[in-house]
Design an enzyme around this catalytic site. Sequence first.
Site, mmCIF file in Angstrom:
data_model
loop_
_atom_site.group_PDB
_atom_site.id
_atom_site.type_symbol
_atom_site.label_atom_id
_atom_site.label_comp_id
_atom_site.label_asym_id
_atom_site.label_seq_id
_atom_site.Cartn_x
_atom_site.Cartn_y
_atom_site.Cartn_z
ATOM 1 N N GLN A 673 0.829 -1.211 0.000
ATOM 2 C CA GLN A 673 0.000 0.000 0.000
ATOM 3 C C GLN A 673 0.864 1.262 0.000
ATOM 4 O O GLN A 673 0.604 2.202 -0.742
ATOM 5 C CB GLN A 673 -0.926 0.013 1.219
ATOM 6 C CG GLN A 673 -2.163 -0.830 1.035
ATOM 7 C CD GLN A 673 -2.936 -0.426 -0.193
ATOM 8 O OE1 GLN A 673 -3.430 0.680 -0.291
ATOM 9 N NE2 GLN A 673 -3.023 -1.297 -1.161
ATOM 10 N N GLY A 739 -4.008 3.315 3.217
ATOM 11 C CA GLY A 739 -4.116 3.418 1.761
ATOM 12 C C GLY A 739 -3.635 4.735 1.171
ATOM 13 O O GLY A 739 -3.248 4.792 0.011
ATOM 14 N N GLU A 740 -3.654 5.799 1.954
ATOM 15 C CA GLU A 740 -3.428 7.117 1.363
ATOM 16 C C GLU A 740 -2.151 7.807 1.809
ATOM 17 O O GLU A 740 -1.578 8.600 1.063
ATOM 18 C CB GLU A 740 -4.658 8.008 1.640
ATOM 19 C CG GLU A 740 -5.908 7.249 1.233
ATOM 20 C CD GLU A 740 -7.190 8.034 1.198
ATOM 21 O OE1 GLU A 740 -7.313 8.905 0.336
ATOM 22 O OE2 GLU A 740 -8.075 7.747 2.014
HETATM 23 MO MO1 MOS Z 1 -10.231 7.912 -0.905
HETATM 24 S S1 MOS Z 1 -9.394 9.228 -2.216
HETATM 25 O O1 MOS Z 1 -11.038 8.858 0.229
HETATM 26 O O2 MOS Z 1 -11.160 6.844 -1.841
#
Ligand code: MOS
Length: 773
Positions: A673, A739-740
């Site tokens: 990730q 994930g971000e």
């Molecule tokens: Mo995420 S960009 O909040 O799917």
Amino acid sequence: MTEVTGKPVDRVDGKLKVTGKATYAAEYFPKNMVYGVLVLSTIPKGRIKNIDTRQAERVPGFAGIMSYKNSMSLHFPQSSDPGAGKFAEKDLLPMQNNRVYYDGQAIAVVMANTFEQAEYAASLVKVEYEVEKAAVGLHENIATKYKPASGLGGGKVQVSRGDADAALQTSEVKFEQTYTTPVYHHNAMEPHATVAEWKGDKLMVYDATQSVAGSKNLLASMLGILPDKVKVAALYIGGGFGSKGFSWPNTVLTAMAAKQVNRPVKLALARQQMFTTAGRRSETIQKIALGATSAGKLNAIKHDTTSESSFVDEFVEQAGVATSMIYSCPNVEVSHSLVRLNRGTPCPTRAPGEAVGTYGLEVAMDELAYQLKMDPVQLRLINYAETDEDKNKAFSSKNLKECYRRGADAIGWAQRNPQPRSMREGNYLVGYGMATATYPANRSASSAKAVLFADGRAEIMCATQDIGTGTYTIMTQAAADALGLPVEKIQVKLGDSDYPKGANSGGSQVTASVGPAIRAAAIGVVGKLKKMAVADNASPLHGYKEADIVVSDGRIHLKDNPDKGETYIQLLNRQGLQKVEAIAKTNVSTRQQAESSPAAKGTPEADAEEQSKTNPAVQEDEHTDRKPYTFHSFGAQFVKVLVDPVLNTVKVDKAVAVMDIGRVMNLKLAKNQIMGGMIFGIGMALMEGTAYDPNNGRVVTRDLAQYLVPVNADMPQLEVQFIDKPDPYISPIGARGIGEIGITGIVAAINNAIYHATGKRVRDLPVTLDKLI
Ligand code: MOS
């Protein structure tokens, strides 16, 4: 039995994916199905005067055409939250009238027996327009900017503490610059696709969505039918990155088209269509001002962002929000403005806000460090935020200093000569750069069901979805530990709106939200087994205290004497039970407004709420006092770049991320990730960017030949490390989302490294070679 959570377990769905057995939305073939193809507008603003379909109708296999002239009426969508179903363009319900608000807007669906017939017929549809003057560029229309009242989910986007303007005046050292970023497109591998089939008054939909539960509610609300008449499935999803978080016209149009022709319809967007009707990351202009003492202590930060939105909805790219808490500083002013353009609505894109915001702020911090003649890491340590000064609360868990230290070691920061253009390797200029990464740790209410069968297998069910991140796998691990079963005995079922409602796959929240619900459901099952065993004359555990009993390896046994016990198979078979099941709901949120209201009677959530009142895992979780804390993940990104001094090409040679994301659920997937985020960041920093024709507002770079994304040849040596300290307050599992955050910080780190290598500061992304001349 040692815990499997944290172990680098292989993806449980890996084999299905590489053998083509994992079915994506476009891979369903209901009987009698027709293919739908969208016709898109070719003007940025105006009205459709006429749609001539005569030629299209003569194509063999033609099955129907739907446009504003004959489409069914839609209801206004009820929700503005992706988890509950957010339509991306609330003021432009598709095909309800002849208005055109952007180039590439869906204006008709053509249906035919084969895809080729439908595509050919769509190409023959002739549209006459009455063209109006459009607003096509952010800079050209800057005079129309306004301040939105709130951002995503009603969040605050205008923030201030102290008096940043006054403090800036009196600061010993001042710095001010403007940073700009282009439009970026998500470009998930899997295109948006929907298969819709009506069976009487019931609607079955296979959809590429980051929220099966939200998509179901949204379809029901827009079509004006009850939610229990709609079922949405998304068993496998080929990436979302935010583009499948909101629902776009293609989904509801497929359901409308299926109703019109009374046959199942499949509608997949072409790659080119995804550049106009499926969201994007907003273009931004960030003005950043910093004031500091000559010793480097920040005294003032101003971060003003202008981004673009559409005329049919409002979306704020919250670039400055993290600035309000990332460093210790008494005077902070964060502001956001919007300019409406004739383009589709932008939407969240991997780390919405933070991805571009940490680019602006972390490049500015690097520039300030040079101005102060100070090491950029040192500047960040001097301004280290021990508490969240925006919310005036403690961080639930923060180990950022260790991230800086480890990252610096891994890249060899100590060997860096800070003088720009001073380091070389062969013909290449060498640059080192670093930046802080941060992303909020979101968690919201989730429910899940656990079923243990008499043959010793278990199933877990939750209406969340795996968008490609590994949710199936880590949830299997969480369930395995709570149920005392090996992973092979557990099947996690996701991506079906009939299951108990789980979180939408947005805001990096699924691990922290769904994990505890699955754990609680599993603990609910174990509780029932314990009760059963102690009450059963024939059980070796008869008469013992439940508190002294634990489970492992498919057995229930005494904690202090593992031999004293029996297998689940023995216990259930003797009891004459096919299965034991439990359902749980953890109603915990790290954001205001996100705790869910009581569920409707008869739904799985209502059952989950009832059972959760006596579920010890839910009770412990819900009674954790979270009020004193705010929840954020942090990390440090360090990169080394090589720049060709003649060609000005930039190659990221090595990139190191050290992340503090709470407990790591699965080392392999977690690294994956973060690497994915870093690679996204390399694209943002060096090659990606959507170009619009300034005359007609049309996307020029509308395929992967024109819109460059990083490929294997662009890859540096990637090194990912984790602090791996459980967050004691986020949940009993201790894992925050992942994930971000990988895309935050990296863009600035690359930019800072390019400056170090070349002595040239580029403040407009992407840093293509022409800007380095
Ligand atoms: Mo995420 S960009 O909040 O799917």
